[in-house]
Design an enzyme around this catalytic site. Structure first.
Site, PDB file in Angstrom:
ATOM      1  N   TYR A 190      32.466  27.005  43.880  1.00 23.13           N
ATOM      2  CA  TYR A 190      33.477  26.460  42.974  1.00 23.13           C
ATOM      3  C   TYR A 190      33.001  25.164  42.297  1.00 23.13           C
ATOM      4  CZ  TYR A 190      37.050  29.921  43.993  1.00 23.13           C
ATOM      5  OH  TYR A 190      37.754  31.097  44.070  1.00 23.13           O
ATOM      6  N   ALA A 248      47.396  36.390  44.546  1.00 27.65           N
ATOM      7  CA  ALA A 248      48.423  37.410  44.248  1.00 27.65           C
ATOM      8  C   ALA A 248      49.358  37.659  45.425  1.00 27.65           C
ATOM      9  CB  ALA A 248      47.743  38.712  43.832  1.00 27.65           C
ATOM     10  N   GLN A 256      27.856  36.255  46.116  1.00 32.23           N
ATOM     11  CA  GLN A 256      28.106  37.695  45.994  1.00 32.23           C
ATOM     12  C   GLN A 256      27.398  38.480  47.103  1.00 32.23           C
ATOM     13  OE1 GLN A 256      30.518  38.866  44.253  1.00 32.23           O
ATOM     14  NE2 GLN A 256      30.763  36.751  43.583  1.00 32.23           N
ATOM     15  N   ILE A 295      43.110  36.338  42.837  1.00 32.40           N
ATOM     16  CA  ILE A 295      43.235  35.186  43.746  1.00 32.40           C
ATOM     17  C   ILE A 295      44.686  34.686  43.715  1.00 32.40           C
ATOM     18  CG2 ILE A 295      42.389  32.848  44.234  1.00 32.40           C
ATOM     19  CD1 ILE A 295      39.923  33.579  42.447  1.00 32.40           C
ATOM     20  N   GLY A 299      43.862  42.627  44.598  1.00 28.54           N
ATOM     21  CA  GLY A 299      44.565  41.760  43.634  1.00 28.54           C
ATOM     22  C   GLY A 299      43.840  40.446  43.439  1.00 28.54           C
ATOM     23  N   ASP A 306      42.507  43.243  53.697  1.00 29.90           N
ATOM     24  CA  ASP A 306      42.774  42.261  52.641  1.00 29.90           C
ATOM     25  C   ASP A 306      41.563  42.240  51.704  1.00 29.90           C
ATOM     26  OD1 ASP A 306      43.062  39.923  51.169  1.00 29.90           O
ATOM     27  OD2 ASP A 306      43.589  38.674  52.879  1.00 29.90           O
ATOM     28  N   THR A 311      47.014  38.398  51.381  1.00 29.66           N
ATOM     29  CA  THR A 311      46.978  38.039  52.803  1.00 29.66           C
ATOM     30  C   THR A 311      48.394  38.018  53.378  1.00 29.66           C
ATOM     31  OG1 THR A 311      45.083  36.657  52.286  1.00 29.66           O
ATOM     32  CG2 THR A 311      46.080  36.316  54.434  1.00 29.66           C
TER      33      THR A 311
END
Ligand SMILES: Nc1ncnc2c1ncn2[C@@H]1O[C@H](COP(=O)(O)OP(=O)(O)O)[C@@H](O)[C@H]1O
Ligand SMILES: Nc1ncnc2c1ncn2[C@H]1C[C@H](O)[C@@H](COP(=O)(O)O)O1
Length: 204
Positions: A43, A11, A54, A9, A7, A78, A14
């Protein structure tokens, strides 16, 4: 048994992973966030750090899947390695934040690794609209995520919709979490556990 939670970020992956691990008395495998050496820089400047991040996530997730494959107990994971490649890397390429040659280089590495990855017995996809994602990212309050753009989350959601519609590795449950609160409402968590029991164990 291996359940993976996918899902966008915020969602709730965790949070749900911890609750399911507690319920089934299984282990939980989280992703590398606080100890991630590239996430904050990414970011601040996505094109500059996209490839580094990545490759880091790919290797970290690959090592995690190797650990999961050696498991002697049930495990909740997760986020999956599929999401790194088919959601995040793909989105960075389509947004021109990853160059064509870096993306191809990355994707060839992914394709070599994925031959050694066993899919989960069940994938749970937590589907959330932007208002829910934003409010939960704010609730979590990680400083480096405060600048995440709506457009970034929106594009990730579009990639998720496409990916999940074409997911062929095994069983999937999609859970719309927009109106669920599995933190405060035990009955909402119960509904998810019931769906898992039906899907994995044929129990009603
Ligand atoms: N269903 C939910 N109901 C209420 N709060 C939630 C729910 N899911 C997640 N949260 C809260 O939202 C924030 C982000 O959740 P988190 O599990 O870290 O998301 P993810 O791992 O998908 O990024 C956390 O503060 C968490 O407590
Ligand atoms: N493959 C990835 N590329 C970019 N960013 C990623 C990737 N995997 C995870 N992330 C980011 C998104 C969040 O800021 C943190 C943690 O993810 P979350 O969905 O909150 O568990 O890492």
């Amino acid at each position: 048994m291996h359940i993976a939670i996918a899902g966008n970020i915020g969602a709730g992956k965790t949070t749900l992973a911890a609750k399911l691990a507690q319920h089934f008395n299984w282990d939980v495998h989280l992703e590398s966030v606080e100890d991630n050496p590239y996430l904050k820089d990414f970011y601040n400047d996505m094109p500059r750090w996209a490839f580094h991040l990545q490759v880091y996530f790919l290797n970290s997730r690959f090592n995690q899947t190797q650990q999961i494959q050696k498991r002697t107990r049930g495990v909740i994971q997760d986020r999956t390695i599929y999401e790194d490649a088919h959601i995040f890397a793909k989105n960075l390429r389509s947004s021109e934040m990853l160059s064509e040659r870096d993306y191809e280089n990355y994707f060839k590495l992914y394709e070599s690794m994925i031959t050694m990855v066993q899919p989960p017995d069940l994938l749970i996809y937590l589907k959330a609209d932007l208002p829910k994602l934003i409010s939960q990212i704010e609730k979590r309050n990680r400083d480096y995520e405060s600048g995440i753009r709506l457009d970034y989350l929106k594009k990730l959601n579009e990639h998720y919709d496409e990916w999940i519609a074409n997911y062929k590795h095994g069983k999937v449950i999609t859970i719309d979490v927009n109106n669920l609160d599995f933190v405060a409402r035990p009955e909402d968590l119960g509904k998810i556990i019931n769906r898992i029991n039906i899907e994995l164990f044929g129990l009603f």
